[in-house]
Design an enzyme around this catalytic site. Structure first.
Site, PDB file in Angstrom:
ATOM      1  CG  ASP A 140      -9.187  -9.815  20.826  1.00 50.87           C
ATOM      2  OD1 ASP A 140      -9.344 -10.720  19.982  1.00 50.87           O
ATOM      3  OD2 ASP A 140      -8.609  -8.749  20.585  1.00 50.87           O
TER       4      ASP A 140
ATOM      5  CG  ASP B 198      -8.143   2.129  26.932  1.00 55.20           C
ATOM      6  OD1 ASP B 198      -8.417   3.210  27.498  1.00 55.20           O
ATOM      7  OD2 ASP B 198      -8.608   1.797  25.837  1.00 55.20           O
TER       8      ASP B 198
END
Lengths: 410, 410, 410, 410
Positions: free
Chosen positions: B18, B129
């Site tokens: 990612d 996050d």
């Protein structure tokens, strides 16, 4: 100016040696008529002997009160407390604290019925229980005379006490001459052990102090999974079977006992100012707390949960210190109970060698929205771009602050 | 008015698929020079491959930063948090929350070193996050440009992402085409798993999602007892052996792993507004919390402990929500740290199949006074008669209230 | 088992009738050597007579301690408390509460210097001050003997006291035979009046009880505007003139006096359990609180301010109840002081007939950003579109909740 | 993916220039059918012109809603808030915050009645009101479409807006071309002024911004004394005359106006992250808060009052931030309301040039016990000797701590 002697005293009477001595002391010291009150709070002792002993000690039949308060105890005291997820000092489930107010309330009710002018308890002068009993008495009957023999009488040692007992023909079981290695308080929610062998907090509690639970080591090697049903914040069923509050707690206690669940070895801060060390066993309560948190986790809104978490700390302090019958406890309870109207559903808990682990929760009132969390659109659409603005405005004051502080340093 | 394209971006880079896609996207979308930052926070992956991959993706040697932050992480982030006994929603040890601020801080430091005008992270637009990273960035560097590709790019599906990866010759391991059954975040304090197989909170988490711990069932049949030494609120030794913060946490993680300790299956409330379900494993941290509470129980005054228990709830909310670098977190930390100056000594903890039980505590600073609790006079004399006055004055307002209310009813 | 008589006692001695009686009683009752301690806390009485009276009552020159504690009082007690914006029960500025710990501390210091084994104060058995003195004594010198004559002696009435005084040739001013219509406590921060003419809370306090302030009606018909300078949370100048803490508070007291500022007529809850009614005058302190809130309003971050507002309630309770020297007060102080490092600047306050109104504030550390509020872009750019995302995510949990509850009703 | 255009929109319509522009913009931008809702919350403007203007702008008769919500506003919003004694940042009486939820609720009700798919408000993108409106909308109708023109439309300046108005024949009063020197929000509880002439917090607010109050200097030279009656925490009468909630607040407003009471010049922290400066006038509310605290001071138990004081801080934050319709506000309200059942009686308040001073309080439920405070025995006997024990046990932990710390230093 000493108070006049009490004429009629309602004594919280267990039938044991100590409260029998108190009974006799009330008669001899004050010439008072004694009314005994013995409650079944699930402490696991038969009550019939208490009646016999009271009769033997000269208490009139109509002055002997023996009440099974187990359902009231769990329904009106234990369950409201568990709605709050209350833990004292992060760990203690308040099993002794929650029982005292009910005993105090019932003693006052009996005092009114029999026209007594005083109540009496057997708690020592160094513990929390004297406070809990007496705050209860005074809150409910402000002018009641309270007698706390352990703070009042002239006995200087255990030896003197036992001499007094012998003199008054109170039966002393053999092992009482030698001192017990620890003392115990128990009710349907927990048992608590302290003293003697537990006094050095550096030394592990011996296995034999435990009353209510197998040790995790001795518990079965395979887990047991149970399902607990909740309605409006209270547990109402186990494995699909509807149960009354006390029956349910009894069932959970058995599961907890068998799987070594609910032991706690704690050094805690007493309200009267010193630290003490105790071993608590709260088998069913430990399972219940885990399950209640589990059902709340899907049915309670974040704002409600976070407020509850803050209030729970205060609530636990109040209960521990004996302020059950206080406006501030009632205010907190009103807030907490308001949050529980949708806390219904079922929780599966896995019990295994000391662990009570929530492994599944379901509710018709669930606020958990699987779609919201994933990429798909949920019942309420979530646009990831909203997060940018959310963060930007949450950050704004920190940015202004950061610039100010950089300016200051420059 | 779209912002001008960033010129130089510091990317929090794991070396995985990612963040490799993000790296390439930053280059192609913005034509930006990318600086990769890879931190060793104890996540248990080798860092060398991250360097290689970055090089392969065209990052210049001087633009690759790989830092071992494990000691800083435990000393300056994990330990201060454990001084607070922080638990989110009563249960979660905040293992992910506590790592983000350090990564953000280091990214900003690197941005200053290399003269970057932007920072970038790989967190999604639905989680906490992103908030934690970005609040950190903005607090430390108010004018920094923040790039959050998951909220910005046009890829509509995982398929599109992988097509982009293929096109740019980013290697895709075979199992990535098929989707992973859950996602993981890990550092020295914990690992966190969520998504896919965990999405139904009614269904038990499968054993295979656990990364860090044996299951209690698979743990040894005999307990392990360890001794943890504390100085001023921080753990400093295990079994008498002095250890650095990260070494110590690593050692406790091993003990926790072996004994099946620190698993948590939780439905929690995200700051961005939805509930999510995760499985956390915090083996060493779970032991550490128990031990820290244990040493506090004999060295911390009641007033300090009760205040801490109230502050800890707020503290946990702040950390979870990403406000580590905020004045209010620092204020709470100042209060908490002030309480820890005497929190030194040793705690023995018994580890057994999921249980971490404090069985003994000792300290030169102990406030536990064995004599105070017993009949004997302690270092500070205790007169049981004082309890009468103590109760009387604590009861006074309740009595006045009781009389008022009786009056009202009469 | 009565305690042995104290040998040497440090008495908090005002030079007035009551503490002179106590002095003589200590000598006659215990045969104790008495050490007098008279503090100048700005109560507005000359101290020389206290020395003379003590000598006349047979106190040795070296046993007479007279200390000017005004600067220490304001710097180390009043100012830290004002950093917290502490108000008891929403209104009371804690003027008496904050003086007691300093007196207690100094008495203990003198006791150590002269080798005294006891300390003594003249506070009654029904008030808060006994608690504040004694908690201070015990915290600082755990084994000190504390003598509280009002709780101990046998005098049954004011008449008896005065007979004792006469017998021991303690001069009694004429108006003392007839009883004073109220009693007063005073120091540099405030004066407090209570008793007799103030006892019925339904009846307005007569003008003559006021000591420190003109009535608003008698204050000038034109406003006075002053400028107060702050450094790190403390006031340091008035109208541009730097002043020591006590000088500054004295100056503000004069301004307050002249403009009828700082009166409070309050029914409050004592720590010992009953309600009491008092009239407080805190002229300078009332101005100071307004000004401190004013400078904080532009220099303190929202997170810090809101946390402070929550902590201030607890802080005030602690101070009122006498827990200045407690770990929890110190923890709160650490948090509060941490917030004050940038609280510097000037505040203009308009004084007029009872009103102290902030009309202007300036600071080099200001967080107020004029551009941010208006349409223009500020130092930190504000994009109104961010508000949409901010609201959306703040609303998310409420929307999920709303849908759940609609579902439930459907 | 832009949302489809709304078909029918309920607009919070004041009849003023700005909301008239919004009305027209909704018609032209979206082609939407507009439903206007104009509430009388006591802002002091006639509502008839709003109807006329709406008709002129092409709104159908049946799409015009004009409601007098004054009684509902005071009874169900203002009074519950005053039960809490809520103050934001220690000073602000939340006059704007408390009005928004009621408007939002009524808009949603109308939307349901007329089958509208959207609601719209005229609050800007930089303020708190947008949040308060929209959180209300979403909580009550989770799927409602919300239109916030100030965040959405393309007008780049006030000039553009006015051009649009002219083009659509919306009448512009002359003084609107030149800009107003400040903006105002008003309702029965308060008026709030901000912007332009108030933007520099160092500069005193000009007298002409004040709408609701004489300046203290211009107020009468003789005090006015009024008596306010309370029942269960709510004001119910003035000078013995029973009044409905709105009538009562109107009467107090007049008293406040005449005596220069309730002005506040404040720099506050907005929820959206910046500081702003406003001038508030809350004449009746300021009197009401003083009186409510006065009646509580004799009828509320200490425990209840202190808990309330802690909860009030949170409560004020929630209201300010727009979370009226949230579980946590309702939980706090439940706790607060529980405390008010005996808060009945009368309070006398002296009004004089900016001061609202409680000078007397009486209640059949009074907890103030004159005898308890004096030497005589009260309804509940007080033994001064009890204080010794009370202090000793409160001191115990501090003594143990003191000894520990002396040990450490030795």
């Amino acid at each position: 100016m000493p108070l006049p002697a009490p004429k009629k005293v309602v004594l919280a009477y267990s039938g044991g040696l100590d409260t029998s001595i108190i009974l006799k002391w009330l008669q001899t010291e004050y010439g008072a008529e004694v009314v005994t009150f013995t409650a079944d709070l699930g402490q696991g002792e038969e009550l019939a002997p208490a009646r016999e002993k009271a009769l033997k000690l000269g208490i009139k039949e109509e002055n002997i009160f023996i009440d099974d308060l187990r359902e009231e105890f769990v329904r009106d005291y234990v369950f409201p407390m568990f709605r709050a997820n209350a833990l004292y000092e992060g760990q203690y489930l308040l099993g002794t604290s929650i029982a005292r107010p009910l005993i105090a309330k019932r003693q006052i009710e009996i005092a009114r019925m029999v026209g007594a002018d005083a109540v009496c308890h057997g708690a020592t002068g160094k513990g929390n229980d004297q406070v809990r009993f007496e705050l209860g008495y005074y809150a409910l009957e402000p002018d009641i005379r309270v007698i706390a023999p352990w703070r009042e009488w002239a006995f200087k040692s255990r030896e003197h006490l036992l001499d007094f007992a012998e003199k008054h023909q109170i039966p002393i079981s053999k092992d009482k001459r030698g001192e017990a290695p620890f003392s115990v308080d128990a009710n349907l929610l927990h048992s608590s052990s302290e003293g003697k062998v537990l006094e050095d907090p550096a030394v592990e509690a011996p296995e034999f102090v435990h009353q209510r639970t197998l040790s995790p080591e001795d518990a079965p090697d395979t887990p047991t999974v149970i399902t607990i049903g909740f309605e409006r914040g209270d547990a109402v069923s186990v494995n699909g079977e509807a149960m009354s509050p006390a029956t349910l707690l009894t069932a959970l206690n058995q599961y907890g006992h068998d799987n070594g669940i609910g032991r706690l070895d704690l050094v805690e801060n007493r309200f009267v100012g010193m630290k003490s060390r105790g071993v608590y066993e709260t088998p069913g309560g430990t399972i219940l707390l885990a399950a209640h948190r589990g059902i709340e986790s899907i049915t309670l809104d974040r704002g409600a949960m976070h407020l509850k978490d803050e209030l729970a700390v205060k609530y636990a302090h109040l209960l521990y210190n004996g302020f059950w019958f206080s406006p501030e406890r009632e205010m907190l309870q009103a807030a907490i109970d308001h949050s529980q109207t949708k806390v219904s559903g079922t929780v599966r808990v896995k019990l295994y060698k000391g662990n009570a682990t929530v492994i599944g929760r379901e509710s018709p009132n669930s606020l958990y929205d699987q779609e919201l969390v994933t990429f798909e659109d949920g019942a309420v659409a979530y646009d990831q771009k909203d997060a940018a603005g959310f963060i930007k405005l949450n950050a704004l004051r920190l940015r202004v602050l950061g610039k100010r502080d950089q300016r200051g340093e420059g």
